[in-house]
Motif scaffolding. Structure first.
Motif, PDB file in Angstrom:
ATOM      1  N   ARG A   1       0.340  12.349   9.714  1.00 52.66           N
ATOM      2  CA  ARG A   1      -0.652  11.312  10.025  1.00 52.66           C
ATOM      3  C   ARG A   1      -0.205   9.959   9.488  1.00 52.66           C
ATOM      4  O   ARG A   1      -0.359   8.933  10.154  1.00 52.66           O
ATOM      5  N   LEU A   2       0.361   9.935   8.288  1.00 49.22           N
ATOM      6  CA  LEU A   2       0.821   8.694   7.687  1.00 49.22           C
ATOM      7  C   LEU A   2       1.868   8.018   8.574  1.00 49.22           C
ATOM      8  O   LEU A   2       1.796   6.815   8.821  1.00 49.22           O
TER       9      LEU A   2
ATOM     10  N   GLU B   1      -6.696   2.886   6.893  1.00 47.78           N
ATOM     11  CA  GLU B   1      -6.404   4.292   7.186  1.00 47.78           C
ATOM     12  C   GLU B   1      -5.153   4.763   6.461  1.00 47.78           C
ATOM     13  O   GLU B   1      -5.093   5.901   5.987  1.00 47.78           O
ATOM     14  N   ILE B   2      -4.144   3.897   6.362  1.00 49.89           N
ATOM     15  CA  ILE B   2      -2.923   4.227   5.632  1.00 49.89           C
ATOM     16  C   ILE B   2      -3.262   4.445   4.159  1.00 49.89           C
ATOM     17  O   ILE B   2      -2.809   5.404   3.533  1.00 49.89           O
ATOM     18  N   ARG B   3      -4.084   3.573   3.620  1.00 49.53           N
ATOM     19  CA  ARG B   3      -4.513   3.703   2.218  1.00 49.53           C
ATOM     20  C   ARG B   3      -5.200   5.057   1.996  1.00 49.53           C
ATOM     21  O   ARG B   3      -4.916   5.764   1.030  1.00 49.53           O
ATOM     22  N   LEU B   4      -6.088   5.425   2.912  1.00 51.16           N
ATOM     23  CA  LEU B   4      -6.802   6.706   2.794  1.00 51.16           C
ATOM     24  C   LEU B   4      -5.848   7.890   2.941  1.00 51.16           C
ATOM     25  O   LEU B   4      -5.973   8.885   2.221  1.00 51.16           O
ATOM     26  N   ALA B   5      -4.906   7.802   3.863  1.00 53.01           N
ATOM     27  CA  ALA B   5      -3.936   8.882   4.062  1.00 53.01           C
ATOM     28  C   ALA B   5      -3.090   9.085   2.803  1.00 53.01           C
ATOM     29  O   ALA B   5      -2.787  10.213   2.430  1.00 53.01           O
ATOM     30  N   LEU B   6      -2.758   7.986   2.147  1.00 56.49           N
ATOM     31  CA  LEU B   6      -1.974   8.084   0.914  1.00 56.49           C
ATOM     32  C   LEU B   6      -2.798   8.697  -0.214  1.00 56.49           C
ATOM     33  O   LEU B   6      -2.272   9.445  -1.035  1.00 56.49           O
ATOM     34  N   GLN B   7      -4.084   8.396  -0.260  1.00 50.09           N
ATOM     35  CA  GLN B   7      -4.957   8.987  -1.273  1.00 50.09           C
ATOM     36  C   GLN B   7      -5.049  10.494  -1.086  1.00 50.09           C
ATOM     37  O   GLN B   7      -5.064  11.241  -2.052  1.00 50.09           O
ATOM     38  N   ARG B   8      -5.100  10.936   0.155  1.00 53.37           N
ATOM     39  CA  ARG B   8      -5.167  12.382   0.434  1.00 53.37           C
ATOM     40  C   ARG B   8      -3.856  13.064   0.066  1.00 53.37           C
ATOM     41  O   ARG B   8      -3.841  14.225  -0.290  1.00 53.37           O
ATOM     42  N   LYS B   9      -2.757  12.321   0.181  1.00 54.54           N
ATOM     43  CA  LYS B   9      -1.434  12.859  -0.142  1.00 54.54           C
ATOM     44  C   LYS B   9      -1.342  13.177  -1.622  1.00 54.54           C
ATOM     45  O   LYS B   9      -0.708  14.130  -2.023  1.00 54.54           O
ATOM     46  N   ASN B  10      -1.968  12.344  -2.447  1.00 48.98           N
ATOM     47  CA  ASN B  10      -1.837  12.501  -3.913  1.00 48.98           C
ATOM     48  C   ASN B  10      -2.875  13.388  -4.476  1.00 48.98           C
ATOM     49  O   ASN B  10      -3.702  13.925  -4.395  1.00 48.98           O
TER      50      ASN B  10
ATOM     51  N   THR C   1       0.837  -1.204   0.000  1.00 51.93           N
ATOM     52  CA  THR C   1       0.000   0.000   0.000  1.00 51.93           C
ATOM     53  C   THR C   1       0.871   1.252   0.000  1.00 51.93           C
ATOM     54  O   THR C   1       0.676   2.158  -0.815  1.00 51.93           O
ATOM     55  N   VAL C   2       1.832   1.301   0.910  1.00 54.00           N
ATOM     56  CA  VAL C   2       2.712   2.472   1.004  1.00 54.00           C
ATOM     57  C   VAL C   2       3.520   2.631  -0.276  1.00 54.00           C
ATOM     58  O   VAL C   2       3.634   3.731  -0.821  1.00 54.00           O
TER      59      VAL C   2
END
Length: 98
Positions: free
Chosen positions: A49-50, A89-98, A17-18
């Motif tokens: 957050r990530l 949650e990690i997946r969602l945090a990464l989506q917000r990053k991009n 995921t990361v």
């Protein structure tokens, strides 16, 4: 052996995921050393957050690693469930990053 496989699969899922995001260097493991190296290589703020999610997941995976030889307890199942939630949650945090 199932608990061991589940823990390894959970760790692999977090790493995939990361690493699905574009980084200068991939995250190679969930140890504190691997996470620290990844943070430094990618110039990531430790207070993000990530990073918080990754460190929490790493702690829970460490617990699971130490319990995988023992009978599966309610606490083990709870931690496994928490790791699954953290992965999302990690997946969602990464989506917000991009």
């Amino acid at each position: 052996m199932t608990e061991f496989n589940n823990r390894i699969a959970a760790q692999r899922e977090i790493l995939l995921t990361v690493n699905s995001a574009h980084w200068r260097e991939e995250l190679y493991g969930m140890s504190s050393g691997a996470i620290d190296r990844w943070l430094l290589a990618n110039n990531i703020d430790r207070s993000s957050r990530l990073v918080s999610l990754l460190l929490e997941a790493a702690g829970k995976l460490f617990f699971l690693a130490n319990k995988s030889q023992e009978q599966v307890t309610a606490e083990y199942r709870l931690r496994s469930s928490e790791v699954s939630g953290l992965t999302e949650e990690i997946r969602l945090a990464l989506q917000r990053k991009n």
